[in-house]
Scaffold this motif. Structure first.
Motif, short mmCIF file in Angstrom:
data_model
loop_
_atom_site.label_atom_id
_atom_site.label_comp_id
_atom_site.label_asym_id
_atom_site.label_seq_id
_atom_site.Cartn_x
_atom_site.Cartn_y
_atom_site.Cartn_z
N LEU A 61 0.82 -1.33 0.21
CA LEU A 61 0.00 -0.01 0.04
C LEU A 61 0.87 1.29 0.06
N GLU A 62 1.94 1.43 0.75
CA GLU A 62 2.81 2.51 0.67
C GLU A 62 3.26 2.69 -0.59
N GLN A 63 3.72 1.66 -1.27
CA GLN A 63 4.28 1.95 -2.57
C GLN A 63 3.29 2.38 -3.47
N VAL A 64 1.92 1.82 -3.46
CA VAL A 64 0.83 2.29 -4.29
C VAL A 64 0.47 3.85 -3.84
N PHE A 65 0.62 4.27 -2.75
CA PHE A 65 0.44 5.36 -2.49
C PHE A 65 1.18 6.50 -2.94
N LYS A 66 2.63 6.12 -2.94
CA LYS A 66 3.57 6.82 -3.37
C LYS A 66 3.57 7.04 -4.71
N GLU A 67 3.22 6.23 -5.59
CA GLU A 67 3.10 6.19 -6.84
C GLU A 67 1.73 7.19 -7.30
N MET A 68 0.73 7.07 -6.33
CA MET A 68 -0.39 7.92 -6.81
C MET A 68 -0.06 9.24 -6.48
N GLU A 69 0.61 9.61 -5.54
CA GLU A 69 1.12 10.94 -4.82
C GLU A 69 2.07 11.47 -6.18
N LYS A 70 2.82 10.82 -6.76
CA LYS A 70 3.71 11.38 -8.05
C LYS A 70 2.58 11.72 -8.93
N THR A 71 1.60 11.35 -8.94
CA THR A 71 0.61 11.90 -10.33
C THR A 71 -0.17 12.95 -10.05
N VAL A 72 0.11 13.40 -8.77
CA VAL A 72 -0.64 14.98 -8.51
C VAL A 72 0.30 15.80 -7.75
N ASP A 73 1.65 15.79 -8.20
CA ASP A 73 2.59 16.31 -7.26
C ASP A 73 2.81 17.79 -7.87
N CYS A 74 1.52 18.48 -7.70
CA CYS A 74 1.54 19.95 -8.22
C CYS A 74 1.87 20.92 -7.22
N GLN A 117 3.79 5.97 4.90
CA GLN A 117 4.09 4.88 5.82
C GLN A 117 3.08 4.66 6.70
N GLN A 118 2.70 5.66 7.55
CA GLN A 118 1.65 5.64 8.52
C GLN A 118 0.39 5.31 7.86
N LEU A 119 0.18 5.82 6.95
CA LEU A 119 -1.28 5.77 6.44
C LEU A 119 -1.36 4.42 6.01
N ALA A 120 -0.50 3.79 5.33
CA ALA A 120 -0.65 2.29 4.59
C ALA A 120 -0.62 1.46 6.01
N ALA A 121 0.29 1.73 7.00
CA ALA A 121 0.26 0.85 8.35
C ALA A 121 -1.20 0.74 8.74
N THR A 122 -1.59 1.99 9.22
CA THR A 122 -3.12 2.00 9.82
C THR A 122 -4.09 1.38 8.84
N SER A 123 -4.23 1.75 7.34
CA SER A 123 -5.04 1.28 6.46
C SER A 123 -5.28 -0.43 6.66
N THR A 124 -3.90 -0.91 6.78
CA THR A 124 -3.90 -2.37 6.80
C THR A 124 -4.49 -3.06 8.10
N GLU A 125 -4.08 -2.17 9.08
CA GLU A 125 -4.65 -2.70 10.35
C GLU A 125 -6.23 -2.59 10.60
N ILE A 126 -6.50 -1.26 10.02
CA ILE A 126 -8.36 -1.07 10.19
C ILE A 126 -8.79 -2.03 9.21
N GLN A 127 -9.01 -1.83 7.91
CA GLN A 127 -9.47 -2.51 6.96
C GLN A 127 -8.55 -3.40 6.05
N GLY A 128 -7.74 -2.80 5.45
CA GLY A 128 -6.94 -3.57 4.52
C GLY A 128 -7.60 -3.97 3.31
N LEU A 129 -6.83 -4.59 2.33
CA LEU A 129 -7.43 -4.73 1.00
C LEU A 129 -7.84 -5.97 0.84
N GLY A 130 -7.42 -6.98 1.88
CA GLY A 130 -7.63 -8.46 1.98
C GLY A 130 -6.49 -9.12 1.36
#
Length: 118
Positions: free
Chosen positions: A54-67, A90-103
């Motif tokens: 998730l951290e890697q996905v978020f970082k790549e998503m962030e690159k698309t809107v780096d305005c 990193q904290q968002l990814a860890a929290t997302s995994t703990e709370i709900q996760g992608l499965g």
């Protein structure tokens, strides 16, 4: 200027720790025999992988809107921005995994349990 230098060194230490953490993860994955792991250890490893993914996905998503980055700003402030942004992602990814996760962690866990006969 002393404060900025301190932030720069803190960022450099953070980058080094991330490289060290990645190396430790690779060594752990290569050296750990999960056939002897408990179910909790296996699930924890799967959750760590999902958080990293998730951290890697978020970082790549962030690159698309780096305005928000100003091309003319000081390099030191950019490195501090990167430090806090990376830490927040990193904290968002860890929290997302703990709370709900992608499965993904649960799917990996079930597959590894079958493979290792746990």
């Amino acid at each position: 200027m002393d404060g900025i230098g301190g932030f720069s060194s803190a960022y450099a230490e953070y980058v080094q720790s991330q490289n060290t953490a990645e190396t430790k993860l690779k060594e752990t994955l290569n050296s750990t025999d999960y056939a002897q792991a408990s179910e909790d250890e296996l699930l924890d490893a799967c959750k760590q992988f999902e958080a990293y993914f998730l951290e890697q996905v978020f970082k790549e998503m962030e690159k698309t809107v780096d305005c928000l980055r100003d091309e003319n700003s000081i390099d030191t402030s950019n490195s501090m921005l990167d430090y806090f942004k990376d830490n927040a992602i990193q904290q968002l990814a860890a929290t997302s995994t703990e709370i709900q996760g992608l499965g993904l962690a649960q799917t990996l866990y079930e597959q590894m349990k079958r493979n290792y006969g746990l």
